[in-house]
Motif scaffolding. Sequence first.
Motif, PDB file in Angstrom:
ATOM      1  N   VAL A 173       4.398   1.145  -4.403  1.00 14.09           N
ATOM      2  CA  VAL A 173       5.619   0.511  -2.773  1.00 14.09           C
ATOM      3  C   VAL A 173       3.379   1.192  -1.975  1.00 14.09           C
ATOM      4  O   VAL A 173       3.202   0.296  -0.779  1.00 14.09           O
ATOM      5  N   LEU A 174       3.169   2.407  -2.329  1.00 10.76           N
ATOM      6  CA  LEU A 174       2.305   2.241  -1.192  1.00 10.76           C
ATOM      7  C   LEU A 174       1.246   1.442  -1.386  1.00 10.76           C
ATOM      8  O   LEU A 174       0.074   0.764  -0.512  1.00 10.76           O
ATOM      9  N   LYS A 175       0.578   1.838  -2.333  1.00 17.79           N
ATOM     10  CA  LYS A 175      -0.575  -0.160  -2.732  1.00 17.79           C
ATOM     11  C   LYS A 175      -0.042  -0.931  -2.388  1.00 17.79           C
ATOM     12  O   LYS A 175      -1.352  -2.092  -1.794  1.00 17.79           O
ATOM     13  N   ALA A 176       0.832  -1.811  -2.210  1.00 19.62           N
ATOM     14  CA  ALA A 176       1.526  -2.625  -2.249  1.00 19.62           C
ATOM     15  C   ALA A 176       0.998  -3.389  -0.750  1.00 19.62           C
ATOM     16  O   ALA A 176       0.922  -3.921  -0.319  1.00 19.62           O
ATOM     17  N   LEU A 177       1.189  -2.530   0.027  1.00 24.90           N
ATOM     18  CA  LEU A 177       1.209  -2.124   1.605  1.00 24.90           C
ATOM     19  C   LEU A 177      -0.655  -2.972   2.381  1.00 24.90           C
ATOM     20  O   LEU A 177       0.006  -2.776   3.488  1.00 24.90           O
ATOM     21  N   ARG A 178      -1.084  -2.774   0.828  1.00 27.00           N
ATOM     22  CA  ARG A 178      -2.950  -2.914   1.389  1.00 27.00           C
ATOM     23  C   ARG A 178      -2.909  -4.252   0.997  1.00 27.00           C
ATOM     24  O   ARG A 178      -3.957  -4.424   0.902  1.00 27.00           O
ATOM     25  N   SER A 179      -1.479  -5.426   0.449  1.00 27.21           N
ATOM     26  CA  SER A 179      -2.184  -6.125   0.007  1.00 27.21           C
ATOM     27  C   SER A 179      -1.640  -6.937   0.940  1.00 27.21           C
ATOM     28  O   SER A 179      -1.376  -7.394   2.149  1.00 27.21           O
ATOM     29  N   PRO A 180      -2.729  -8.532   0.977  1.00 23.86           N
ATOM     30  CA  PRO A 180      -2.390  -9.545   1.792  1.00 23.86           C
ATOM     31  C   PRO A 180      -1.422 -10.362   1.497  1.00 23.86           C
ATOM     32  O   PRO A 180      -0.699 -10.688   0.590  1.00 23.86           O
ATOM     33  N   PHE A 190      -0.231 -18.708   7.460  1.00 22.32           N
ATOM     34  CA  PHE A 190       0.132 -17.989   7.859  1.00 22.32           C
ATOM     35  C   PHE A 190      -0.431 -16.880   7.522  1.00 22.32           C
ATOM     36  O   PHE A 190       0.297 -16.581   6.180  1.00 22.32           O
ATOM     37  N   ASP A 191      -1.779 -16.587   7.654  1.00 24.40           N
ATOM     38  CA  ASP A 191      -2.180 -15.667   6.502  1.00 24.40           C
ATOM     39  C   ASP A 191      -2.370 -13.781   7.659  1.00 24.40           C
ATOM     40  O   ASP A 191      -2.618 -13.194   8.679  1.00 24.40           O
ATOM     41  N   VAL A 192      -1.675 -13.383   6.828  1.00 24.77           N
ATOM     42  CA  VAL A 192      -1.279 -12.269   7.604  1.00 24.77           C
ATOM     43  C   VAL A 192      -2.298 -10.757   6.133  1.00 24.77           C
ATOM     44  O   VAL A 192      -1.931 -10.795   4.673  1.00 24.77           O
ATOM     45  N   ALA A 193      -2.686  -9.759   6.723  1.00 23.90           N
ATOM     46  CA  ALA A 193      -3.895  -8.717   5.723  1.00 23.90           C
ATOM     47  C   ALA A 193      -2.480  -7.441   5.235  1.00 23.90           C
ATOM     48  O   ALA A 193      -3.508  -7.138   4.498  1.00 23.90           O
ATOM     49  N   ARG A 194      -2.064  -7.126   6.394  1.00 28.31           N
ATOM     50  CA  ARG A 194      -1.189  -6.018   6.456  1.00 28.31           C
ATOM     51  C   ARG A 194       0.316  -6.441   6.344  1.00 28.31           C
ATOM     52  O   ARG A 194       0.222  -6.833   7.672  1.00 28.31           O
ATOM     53  N   PRO A 195       0.877  -5.742   5.594  1.00 28.87           N
ATOM     54  CA  PRO A 195       2.701  -6.495   6.425  1.00 28.87           C
ATOM     55  C   PRO A 195       3.228  -5.814   7.369  1.00 28.87           C
ATOM     56  O   PRO A 195       3.908  -6.808   8.439  1.00 28.87           O
ATOM     57  N   VAL A 255       2.236   6.486   8.331  1.00 24.04           N
ATOM     58  CA  VAL A 255       2.156   5.853   7.202  1.00 24.04           C
ATOM     59  C   VAL A 255       0.474   5.307   6.811  1.00 24.04           C
ATOM     60  O   VAL A 255      -0.400   4.806   6.669  1.00 24.04           O
ATOM     61  N   PHE A 256       1.468   3.293   7.830  1.00 22.95           N
ATOM     62  CA  PHE A 256       0.197   2.875   8.081  1.00 22.95           C
ATOM     63  C   PHE A 256      -0.578   2.589   8.222  1.00 22.95           C
ATOM     64  O   PHE A 256      -2.053   2.358   7.776  1.00 22.95           O
ATOM     65  N   GLN A 257      -0.963   3.956   9.412  1.00 23.74           N
ATOM     66  CA  GLN A 257      -2.414   4.358  10.126  1.00 23.74           C
ATOM     67  C   GLN A 257      -3.407   5.118   8.935  1.00 23.74           C
ATOM     68  O   GLN A 257      -4.093   4.786   9.300  1.00 23.74           O
ATOM     69  N   GLU A 258      -2.427   5.637   8.239  1.00 22.29           N
ATOM     70  CA  GLU A 258      -3.140   6.745   7.442  1.00 22.29           C
ATOM     71  C   GLU A 258      -3.703   5.707   6.334  1.00 22.29           C
ATOM     72  O   GLU A 258      -4.927   6.288   5.756  1.00 22.29           O
ATOM     73  N   ILE A 259      -3.193   4.690   5.730  1.00 24.36           N
ATOM     74  CA  ILE A 259      -3.179   3.975   4.524  1.00 24.36           C
ATOM     75  C   ILE A 259      -4.597   3.324   5.008  1.00 24.36           C
ATOM     76  O   ILE A 259      -5.626   3.066   4.459  1.00 24.36           O
ATOM     77  N   GLU A 260      -5.032   2.575   6.167  1.00 31.03           N
ATOM     78  CA  GLU A 260      -6.092   1.980   6.959  1.00 31.03           C
ATOM     79  C   GLU A 260      -6.874   2.872   6.510  1.00 31.03           C
ATOM     80  O   GLU A 260      -8.487   2.033   6.445  1.00 31.03           O
ATOM     81  N   THR A 261      -6.882   4.125   6.653  1.00 26.13           N
ATOM     82  CA  THR A 261      -8.401   5.364   6.744  1.00 26.13           C
ATOM     83  C   THR A 261      -9.123   5.249   5.563  1.00 26.13           C
ATOM     84  O   THR A 261     -10.246   5.411   5.389  1.00 26.13           O
ATOM     85  N   LEU A 262      -7.773   5.123   4.488  1.00 22.83           N
ATOM     86  CA  LEU A 262      -8.625   5.567   3.060  1.00 22.83           C
ATOM     87  C   LEU A 262      -8.974   4.661   2.541  1.00 22.83           C
ATOM     88  O   LEU A 262      -9.133   3.436   2.133  1.00 22.83           O
ATOM     89  N   GLU A 263     -10.355   5.331   2.022  1.00 24.38           N
ATOM     90  CA  GLU A 263     -11.609   4.261   0.977  1.00 24.38           C
ATOM     91  C   GLU A 263     -11.681   5.090  -0.238  1.00 24.38           C
ATOM     92  O   GLU A 263     -12.395   6.749  -0.088  1.00 24.38           O
TER      93      GLU A 263
END
Length: 379
Positions: A173-180, A190-195, A255-263
């Motif tokens: 579920v968490l990985k899917a949140l990073r999918s466009p 209509f292209d969306v980078a993050r849900p 959760v969204f805010q942290e996911i954006e920072t993970l690399e």
Amino acid sequence: MTIHWCGTGLSAIPGLRRLIEAGHEVTVWNRTVEKAQDAVGDLTQRIQAFDIDVLGAEVQPGDVIVSMLPGDWHVPLAELAIAKGAHFVSSSYIAPEMRALHAKAEAAGVSLVNEVGLDPGIDHLMAHWLVADYRASEAYDAGNVLSFISYCGGIPKHPNPFRYKFSWAPLGVLKALRSPSKSLRDFKAFDVARPWDAISSYMAPLEVAESFEVYPNRDSLPFMEDYKFDAAWKVRDFVRGTLRLNGWKDAWTPVFQEIETLEGPTGEARLKEMADQFWAENAYDEGEPDRVVLCVSLQAERDGKAVYHKTYAMDAWGDENGTAMARLVSIPVSLGVEAVMNGQMPAGVSAAPSDPALFNAWLSAVDELAQHLAVVDHI
């Protein structure tokens, strides 16, 4: 003709039990034999430890291999099916590697059937029904402007503060949140980078109308062809997406805010850590009912006025026999297996059937699985 059912996870059991109880020849393959015995040992002793080489030695021409295993097993099992002159069924989306097997499967005269679960699966059946109904209606006109939506979500029957509960490991579920995602809005892609960049509100026409948060997922655009939309039709909006309880965006914003920072590797490690925490705090309790809501809608307008607008709406929840998710995923899979055995599915790679005889029969079966299933006419 033997059904080789691989995988006895949470979403596999009702369909597997249905096939065994119907008297089909079924061999159950699972990585952990004990789990399979717990699931179906009261019905059969034909249970083996999953090993693709051992399986390959047993598969005969005309057999059906069912993969309810993780997605990376689907293509190897489909390739095994082709090599053995057998068929293949899974509930998962058709990956490019699966689609690449079409010509080989067609030449071998075998069916590789995918997308016959809940979503994808039941949503496809509803879409095929709506398109066929629209084409047959008095409102049909090639010049109409069309809008199509399909929203599905597994949600807790009893809402929690996190506005979501997990039936299995949250990492996916968490990985899917990073999918466009890609959909159609106001005649344009209509292209969306993050849900979370595209969350909107949707009023579902259930027995009691209910508002949800929704967002597009994956690439919706290829499904216009899959759903038999004419290339010349004027399509304003076309979106397939995910449905969540109201309040989900607010609850998940950290959760969204942290996911954006993970690399990198440290980011992946943190994602796993988050998943473990969410599982500990927000997994379904034993016997706790889940809920599945699915709404597929087609609207046609002429001169700015709706001339056709129907929604196929479903609301289902867990009961004493198990979860809604399990029965709505696996029983359609079992219908797909029977359709293959009856020669009703084409050779090559295909998804849920667009043949009216099949999708109507399968939707009648879904009516027995959901507490509420209805076509709502908005006009």
